[in-house]
Design a protein around this motif. Sequence first.
Motif, PDB file in Angstrom:
ATOM      1  N   SER A 174      -4.028 -10.505  28.172  1.00  9.50           N
ATOM      2  CA  SER A 174      -4.459  -9.643  27.069  1.00  9.50           C
ATOM      3  C   SER A 174      -3.497  -9.636  25.894  1.00  9.50           C
ATOM      4  CB  SER A 174      -4.630  -8.203  27.570  1.00  9.50           C
ATOM      5  OG  SER A 174      -5.611  -8.114  28.571  1.00  9.50           O
ATOM      6  N   ILE A 175      -2.271 -10.136  26.097  1.00  8.70           N
ATOM      7  CA  ILE A 175      -1.268 -10.060  25.025  1.00  8.70           C
ATOM      8  C   ILE A 175      -1.741 -10.727  23.733  1.00  8.70           C
ATOM      9  CG2 ILE A 175       1.018 -10.932  24.349  1.00  8.70           C
ATOM     10  CD1 ILE A 175       1.980 -10.226  27.174  1.00  8.70           C
ATOM     11  N   PRO A 176      -2.323 -11.941  23.762  1.00  8.69           N
ATOM     12  CA  PRO A 176      -2.774 -12.531  22.493  1.00  8.69           C
ATOM     13  C   PRO A 176      -3.865 -11.723  21.791  1.00  8.69           C
ATOM     14  CG  PRO A 176      -2.608 -14.205  24.206  1.00  8.69           C
ATOM     15  CD  PRO A 176      -2.462 -12.888  24.883  1.00  8.69           C
ATOM     16  N   GLY A 219      -5.634  -4.557  25.209  1.00  9.92           N
ATOM     17  CA  GLY A 219      -6.688  -5.553  25.429  1.00  9.92           C
ATOM     18  C   GLY A 219      -8.023  -4.895  25.712  1.00  9.92           C
ATOM     19  N   ALA A 220      -8.004  -3.773  26.456  1.00 11.55           N
ATOM     20  CA  ALA A 220      -9.242  -3.044  26.730  1.00 11.55           C
ATOM     21  C   ALA A 220      -9.843  -2.482  25.439  1.00 11.55           C
ATOM     22  CB  ALA A 220      -8.979  -1.921  27.724  1.00 11.55           C
ATOM     23  N   LEU A 221      -9.006  -1.987  24.534  1.00 14.06           N
ATOM     24  CA  LEU A 221      -9.513  -1.451  23.260  1.00 14.06           C
ATOM     25  C   LEU A 221     -10.142  -2.542  22.412  1.00 14.06           C
ATOM     26  CD1 LEU A 221      -6.567   0.953  22.344  1.00 14.06           C
ATOM     27  CD2 LEU A 221      -8.908   1.629  22.926  1.00 14.06           C
ATOM     28  N   PRO A 228       0.131 -16.344  38.515  1.00 14.26           N
ATOM     29  CA  PRO A 228      -0.137 -17.688  37.984  1.00 14.26           C
ATOM     30  C   PRO A 228       0.750 -17.976  36.771  1.00 14.26           C
ATOM     31  CG  PRO A 228      -1.879 -16.178  37.340  1.00 14.26           C
ATOM     32  CD  PRO A 228      -0.992 -15.415  38.275  1.00 14.26           C
ATOM     33  N   SER A 229       1.448 -19.086  36.797  1.00 19.95           N
ATOM     34  CA  SER A 229       2.332 -19.421  35.675  1.00 19.95           C
ATOM     35  C   SER A 229       1.547 -19.614  34.387  1.00 19.95           C
ATOM     36  CB  SER A 229       3.133 -20.678  36.003  1.00 19.95           C
ATOM     37  OG  SER A 229       2.269 -21.783  36.227  1.00 19.95           O
ATOM     38  N   ILE A 230       0.291 -20.070  34.499  1.00 16.14           N
ATOM     39  CA  ILE A 230      -0.517 -20.302  33.306  1.00 16.14           C
ATOM     40  C   ILE A 230      -0.731 -19.016  32.520  1.00 16.14           C
ATOM     41  CG2 ILE A 230      -2.691 -20.007  34.571  1.00 16.14           C
ATOM     42  CD1 ILE A 230      -2.015 -22.404  31.621  1.00 16.14           C
ATOM     43  N   ALA A 231      -0.812 -17.882  33.225  1.00 16.50           N
ATOM     44  CA  ALA A 231      -0.999 -16.603  32.535  1.00 16.50           C
ATOM     45  C   ALA A 231       0.202 -16.282  31.655  1.00 16.50           C
ATOM     46  CB  ALA A 231      -1.231 -15.483  33.549  1.00 16.50           C
ATOM     47  N   THR A 232       1.416 -16.575  32.147  1.00 17.70           N
ATOM     48  CA  THR A 232       2.618 -16.321  31.354  1.00 17.70           C
ATOM     49  C   THR A 232       2.664 -17.224  30.135  1.00 17.70           C
ATOM     50  OG1 THR A 232       3.819 -15.657  33.334  1.00 17.70           O
ATOM     51  CG2 THR A 232       5.130 -16.285  31.421  1.00 17.70           C
ATOM     52  N   TRP A 233       2.313 -18.483  30.305  1.00 16.82           N
ATOM     53  CA  TRP A 233       2.348 -19.395  29.156  1.00 16.82           C
ATOM     54  C   TRP A 233       1.260 -19.043  28.142  1.00 16.82           C
ATOM     55  CZ3 TRP A 233       6.738 -21.262  28.588  1.00 16.82           C
ATOM     56  CH2 TRP A 233       7.498 -21.733  29.657  1.00 16.82           C
ATOM     57  N   ILE A 234       0.091 -18.602  28.614  1.00 13.60           N
ATOM     58  CA  ILE A 234      -0.947 -18.136  27.678  1.00 13.60           C
ATOM     59  C   ILE A 234      -0.426 -16.937  26.899  1.00 13.60           C
ATOM     60  CG2 ILE A 234      -3.185 -16.972  27.559  1.00 13.60           C
ATOM     61  CD1 ILE A 234      -4.124 -18.778  29.842  1.00 13.60           C
ATOM     62  N   GLY A 276       0.226 -17.752  23.234  1.00 12.17           N
ATOM     63  CA  GLY A 276      -0.821 -17.010  22.536  1.00 12.17           C
ATOM     64  C   GLY A 276      -0.258 -15.952  21.620  1.00 12.17           C
ATOM     65  N   ALA A 277       0.845 -15.310  22.007  1.00 11.26           N
ATOM     66  CA  ALA A 277       1.469 -14.303  21.146  1.00 11.26           C
ATOM     67  C   ALA A 277       2.012 -14.944  19.875  1.00 11.26           C
ATOM     68  CB  ALA A 277       2.583 -13.590  21.902  1.00 11.26           C
ATOM     69  N   ILE A 278       2.637 -16.126  20.026  1.00 11.92           N
ATOM     70  CA  ILE A 278       3.128 -16.841  18.841  1.00 11.92           C
ATOM     71  C   ILE A 278       1.978 -17.187  17.911  1.00 11.92           C
ATOM     72  CG2 ILE A 278       4.251 -18.953  18.053  1.00 11.92           C
ATOM     73  CD1 ILE A 278       5.839 -18.944  20.678  1.00 11.92           C
ATOM     74  N   ALA A 279       0.890 -17.710  18.490  1.00 11.66           N
ATOM     75  CA  ALA A 279      -0.276 -18.075  17.678  1.00 11.66           C
ATOM     76  C   ALA A 279      -0.897 -16.842  17.027  1.00 11.66           C
ATOM     77  CB  ALA A 279      -1.304 -18.795  18.550  1.00 11.66           C
ATOM     78  N   ALA A 280      -0.945 -15.736  17.756  1.00 16.61           N
ATOM     79  CA  ALA A 280      -1.538 -14.512  17.214  1.00 16.61           C
ATOM     80  C   ALA A 280      -0.749 -13.995  16.026  1.00 16.61           C
ATOM     81  CB  ALA A 280      -1.616 -13.446  18.304  1.00 16.61           C
ATOM     82  N   VAL A 281       0.592 -14.014  16.133  1.00 19.18           N
ATOM     83  CA  VAL A 281       1.420 -13.559  15.011  1.00 19.18           C
ATOM     84  C   VAL A 281       1.242 -14.475  13.805  1.00 19.18           C
ATOM     85  CG1 VAL A 281       3.798 -13.221  14.224  1.00 19.18           C
ATOM     86  CG2 VAL A 281       3.111 -12.419  16.483  1.00 19.18           C
ATOM     87  N   ALA A 282       1.265 -15.792  14.052  1.00 18.13           N
ATOM     88  CA  ALA A 282       1.104 -16.738  12.944  1.00 18.13           C
ATOM     89  C   ALA A 282      -0.253 -16.572  12.272  1.00 18.13           C
ATOM     90  CB  ALA A 282       1.267 -18.169  13.466  1.00 18.13           C
TER      91      ALA A 282
END
Length: 663
Positions: A392-394, A453-455, A493-499, A503-509
Amino acid sequence: MRRLPWALAALPALALTRLLPGYGVGLGLRLAAATAVLLLPGFLLARALGQGGAAAPLAWCFGALAIALGAVFVLHTAIWLALVVLALLASVALPLALRRPRSQAIPGRVIVLAAGIVFGIALWHVAGVLGGDALFHLARVRKLDALGDLHLRTLDEFRDGGLHPGYAFPLWHGFLALVAKLGGVDPSAVVLHEPTVLAPVAFALAYEAGLRVFDSISGAVATVVAQVAVIGLAAGHGGSYVSLALPPTADRQLFVPAALALFFAFVAEPGRARLAAIAAASLALVLVHATYAIFLCIPLAGYVAVRALAERRDALPGLKALAALAAPAAVVLVPLHSLASRTASYTPSSVELRRALRQYAGELDVSSIHRYRLAPEVFGRTGAVAVAALLSIPLAGFAWRRRWASFVLGGSLAVFALTLPSFVFPHFADVLSLSQARRAAGFVPLAYAFAGGALVAAAALRWLLPPLGLAAGIALQLAYPGDFGYGLREGGPSIATWIAALGAIAAVAAAVLGRRSLPERRPTLAALAAGLFVAPVAVHAAAHWSALRSDDPRALTPGLVRALRELVPARDVVFSDLPTSYRIAAAAPVYLAAAPPEHVADTKANRPYRRAKDVRRFFRKGELAIPRRYGARWIVLVRARYKLALPLRAAYADRRYVLYRLR
């Protein structure tokens, strides 16, 4: 004439509960009344400054307690002096509090407190027995409760040892000892069952922090739901809430949300009193568990950085609040740094570093002795809600203008930046020790990411979200129920951490370039969906609601405990094998010759491995010169484990233990 604060009812309540038996319901009511009396000065100070809620009273309470305990250690008296100082501070604050009108009540607080009380009662039934680190903390509480002429060194395990860098000033231990004094109960009962009393406080603080971050009741409810699921439900057996009386858990579940609530309250409405309350919370945070003050500053620094991009007018209040949080922590950490620098884990040698890398190998990705990072599986190890929060972070990028989005994105990126790059994390670990640095993963704002993320999802999916939330909760609970053992076997799952990180970097950009923010609609649906998502986790917890430890096979017999308290003078040194010694210190206010090295600060004064080696040598050869070297006047022998024939007279004996007097 203004009405007297309702909190003053704690005083007659304590007097009444002292008439009840010290077990069962009577014990619970004694603990509750004693805790309320200790929180009373903080409540009066907060009201005198016009501050309501739960965060400010808690901060002022422990700020006052720090002063009171400081007087105890400066004057070398018994802990009763702390109660006198607290009473004086309360009497000064009372007339000022009466002049202030009651602050506006936090909406929904009563319901949250009621839920916390129910949860606390449930915790009583999974308390089990004390073990592990709890015995170390109980030993310190017992010395505070029983001894006079108190110094900071009084609480050490060893008469010839040194201060523990993490607990040099026993703020939390002093609180527990005062609960025992006021309640008239044994410190072991406080450490075992105080979580029942503290659970409603933890619920109220998590709710208040969520309310300040989201400025929304629905966001606050979703935050509490996520926090309780991750900390108390996912692991079963009460989760970490059963350890709420221990400093690390208390710091994480009480003082961190209190500091967050005060931080964001100041950002929304700056004021000197709120800034002072942040400083008081920071002081408590660093004194209860030193490194957690550093860890909290990391995501908040990330928030300030991202918030400066999203809404510049919030940048200056954020910097002021961060400075108020960091300054007291820095003042305390300077002397603690000199203590920590004497430990083997601080800027460790290659031998010590290799030992630490082996010990925590499951939680690390190691390329070489100087290139390693925290394993991405660590971040989602606490189960379905943690995995969903990472994913949900992104989504916070869609609420770019909101404070909660800046906190989720900036806070997460700040923690990831220190823990995931293998060329950064080793330096971070050298400063704090690898044992502590790995705990930074717990400061990714997962509960706020989950609620946020729920909001966002509620605005997009509307009435589809609740059933989808339930389905996703079931699926993730089946796929990732959590990894709660010592070390890390599978993790999340490691994929969740990388997402989450990428994803946070992409969201900020994207947000900086687009500067768009979706409106938050149907927040009630978000809270409902959060509850439905957590429902499978709650079902799992209900199926595993039993004590994790129901017995201690190495527990001391009641007869030996009685002999240690009645025959052995306080402050004497008792010599025994490592597991027995560890339990002896928790049972009586005495010093040890040695204790299990994993529960001892590895300082030059403590020499835990050398002590352990000497103990093993004694029980092989029976050389009395070894316990005499440590100043021991008593020896406890486990009959079934050691067949030594000592030329000493037994002061006490039963079928399991023999207590010898060593002249």
